[in-house]
Structure formats: C-alpha cells, structure tokens
Design a protein around this motif. Structure first.
Motif, PDB file in Angstrom:
ATOM      1  N   PHE A  79     -15.176  -0.388  28.271  1.00 57.71           N
ATOM      2  CA  PHE A  79     -13.862  -0.867  27.381  1.00 57.71           C
ATOM      3  C   PHE A  79     -13.922  -0.146  25.916  1.00 57.71           C
ATOM      4  O   PHE A  79     -13.222   0.407  25.406  1.00 57.71           O
ATOM      5  CB  PHE A  79     -13.390  -2.085  27.386  1.00 57.71           C
ATOM      6  N   TYR A 103     -14.195   2.569  33.677  1.00 57.51           N
ATOM      7  CA  TYR A 103     -13.899   1.101  33.066  1.00 57.51           C
ATOM      8  C   TYR A 103     -12.834   0.346  34.126  1.00 57.51           C
ATOM      9  O   TYR A 103     -13.299  -0.637  34.401  1.00 57.51           O
ATOM     10  CB  TYR A 103     -12.883   1.315  31.734  1.00 57.51           C
ATOM     11  N   THR A 284      -9.522  -7.543  29.708  1.00 61.46           N
ATOM     12  CA  THR A 284     -11.222  -7.275  29.484  1.00 61.46           C
ATOM     13  C   THR A 284     -11.702  -8.701  29.078  1.00 61.46           C
ATOM     14  O   THR A 284     -12.779  -8.862  29.535  1.00 61.46           O
ATOM     15  CB  THR A 284     -11.171  -6.235  28.389  1.00 61.46           C
TER      16      THR A 284
END
Length: 339
Positions: A79, A103, A284
């Motif tokens: 990320f 990612y 995230t």
C-alpha cells in the motif's frame, strides 16, 4: 480499487465527492505513513514474537494467525509503495499500474486467510470428533495454500485490464470494455471480497458461540473444572477472532460498496475523490489492527511478549554489569601502573 471514468468530468466528480487535489493533500500522505507505518511495526512485532517462541508450531490455528501477520505485513508495504506515489510517465506508468495488483493480491489473500481461520475454528468447536478423527490440524498445507490461490484468482484479472490514465497523469485505471463488464466486476468484488466472506464468518461464529454456550451449561451441571477450563480457552480464542471479523466488516464494507456503486451508476470519477482515498486507507487499516487484537486477547501471545521483554532486560542488565566491571578493572590497572 482504483478506477477512473475517463468520460466523467471534474464537475460531475465534484457533485458526488470531494476532488482530490494532490498538492493540497500532503496531510493525507502523512496520515498514510503514520497509520500504515504503525501497522507495519505491529505486524513485524507479531511475526517476531511468533518466530521467537515458535508459537506458529503450536497448532494449525496459531500457524494461520502467523500467516495472517505475514500477509498483512506484505499488504501494508505494498500500500505504501503503490498508493503513496503517482504512476510514472510512459511505459513505466503502465507497468506500475499493472504491478499494483500485488497490493490487491495481499488484501484478498488476507481476507481468505481469515476465512480459513474461521473454517478451522468452526470444525474444531462445532465438529470436534471430525476434527480429531480426520486429523484436520495435520492437513495444514491445504489451509495455508487456499488463501493464496483465491487471492491470485480474484486479483489476476486486474493485472490484465490495468493501465495508466492518459487523461489524468499519475493515476491508474482499469479498462472495462462495456458497462456490463463494469457491473460484473463491481458485483464480483463486492460479493467475493466482502459480502460472502462476511456472511460466512458471521454464520460460523454464530454457530460456534452457540455451541460454546451449550457446552458451558452442560459443564456447569457436571461440575467438571477441566472441561470448564477447556471451554474458557475456546471461548477466548473465538472472541478474539470474532473481534477480527467485526473489524473486517467495518473496514472492508465502504470501499467495496463504493466500487460497486461506481460501476453501476458511473456517476463520479472514482479515483480522484477524497472519499475513495479514505476507503482504500480504511480497507488497509484492517491489516494494521489485527496485531492489536492478538495482543489484547491471546494469552500465549502476551506471555511470549513478556518472555522476550524479560530476556531483553536481563540481556541489557548483564551488559550494564559487564561494562561497569570493565570500567572498575581499567581504573584499578591504571592505579597500579601509576604506583
């Protein structure tokens, strides 16, 4: 998911979201570094504790939790690399946008590793005889491999359709050939990454909690302290993972929902609104908070941290004593020399 609607104007984007103006949003870049930096340090800490006390060898569950930390650490690093800088110009931009799938591979693998933990807990608690008779705990290879396979299968198509956005330099887009493909992509992401995993985990943990409650009542009637301890340990592990599931729902729902709405209505420029930046960061964050939950709820993990801390203090204390002894000896030798 980072997608651009090249036919959508800035006016439309401003109607349905706040335009992301890169020069004026250094605070967002700082926020990413702070939040994800903390997540990286926590995941490194969990991984180190598991490795140092070899906690990952204790059971299939502990092995999957260890793998969760490793995958989450990978996702956090990806990320910071792919979402905190612009895509370069030219061919490099195209390669950058296609490589961003790393990612999402980490994110999807993390999701299905949670699903595998749920499956393991469900069989172990609700069907303990099946768990023992079929040696589920020893068939760890399948549990460890499935998340990577599913993560690869779901994310692979993004590497094919991803490309640099020529109209918005520094941005990436995913080239859908038609509205039907866009809607299908949005539905698949919403169903496979959020709705089905969340629904499955809620069902399994509901059954698990119900089974633990039933056993608790039975054990109280028979006054079996050993079984009560067993149920208490099981309950603690289940509540730990239940908190993880709740965190997963809170952090994953916004981004998958926004992506689905975008693909259905095509009414805003997905990647240039600040709301999208927050939903990706929130998604995230799910990979950052798992270590905190482990440390708060897992007795073995807390014991491992205390063990490492005691040994570190002892090591530093011995060095300190050694340094003092060396200083004293040096001083005495100088005194003898002067005499």
């Amino acid at each position: 998911m980072d997608m651009d609607d090249t036919d959508t104007t800035t006016d439309v984007a401003s109607t349905f979201g706040t335009i992301f103006n890169e020069p004026d949003n250094k605070w967002l870049i700082t926020l990413r570094f702070v939040v994800i930096g903390i997540g990286i340090m926590l995941n490194v800490g969990v991984t180190a504790v598991f490795l140092y006390i070899k906690m990952y060898k204790k059971s299939l569950l502990h092995g999957l939790i260890f793998q969760q930390s490793v995958v989450d650490l990978f996702g956090c690093c990806m990320f910071l690399f792919f979402y905190n800088q612009d895509a370069p110009d030219g061919t490099g931009g195209r390669v950058f946008c296609k490589a961003r799938v790393l990612y999402w591979f980490g994110t999807y693998t993390s999701v299905y590793n949670l699903v595998m933990i749920t499956v393991e807990r469900y069989i172990a608690v609700v069907h303990p005889l099946t768990y023992r008779n079929r040696n589920i705990g020893r068939k760890s290879g399948l549990f460890y491999t499935i998340p990577y396979i599913i993560g690869f299968l779901i994310s692979f198509h993004l590497a094919i359709i991803a490309d640099a956005n020529e109209e918005l330099p520094g941005e990436c887009r995913y080239n859908e050939s038609s509205k039907a493909v866009s809607v299908l992509s949005g539905l698949l992401q919403f169903l496979l990454i959020f709705f089905l995993p969340a629904g499955f985990m809620i069902f399994c943990y509901s059954r698990i909690l119900s089974e633990i409650h039933r056993r608790s009542l039975d054990n109280k009637q028979h006054s079996n302290s050993r079984k009560q301890l067993y149920v208490s340990i099981k309950r603690n592990l289940v509540f730990t993972m239940l908190i993880v599931v709740i965190a997963f729902i809170i952090t994953t729902a916004p981004n998958t929902s926004m992506y689905l709405i975008y693909n259905i209505c095509q009414c805003f420029a997905f990647s240039i609104i600040i709301e999208h930046e927050f939903t990706v960061l929130l998604s995230t964050c799910n990979m950052c908070i798992n270590p905190i939950i482990y440390g708060a709820k897992m007795d073995n993990f807390r014991s491992g941290v205390r063990k490492i801390w005691r040994q570190l203090i002892l090591h530093l204390g011995l060095h300190s004593v050694g340094d003092e002894s060396t200083a004293v000896n040096t001083s005495q030798n100088k005194s003898k020399t002067s005499i």
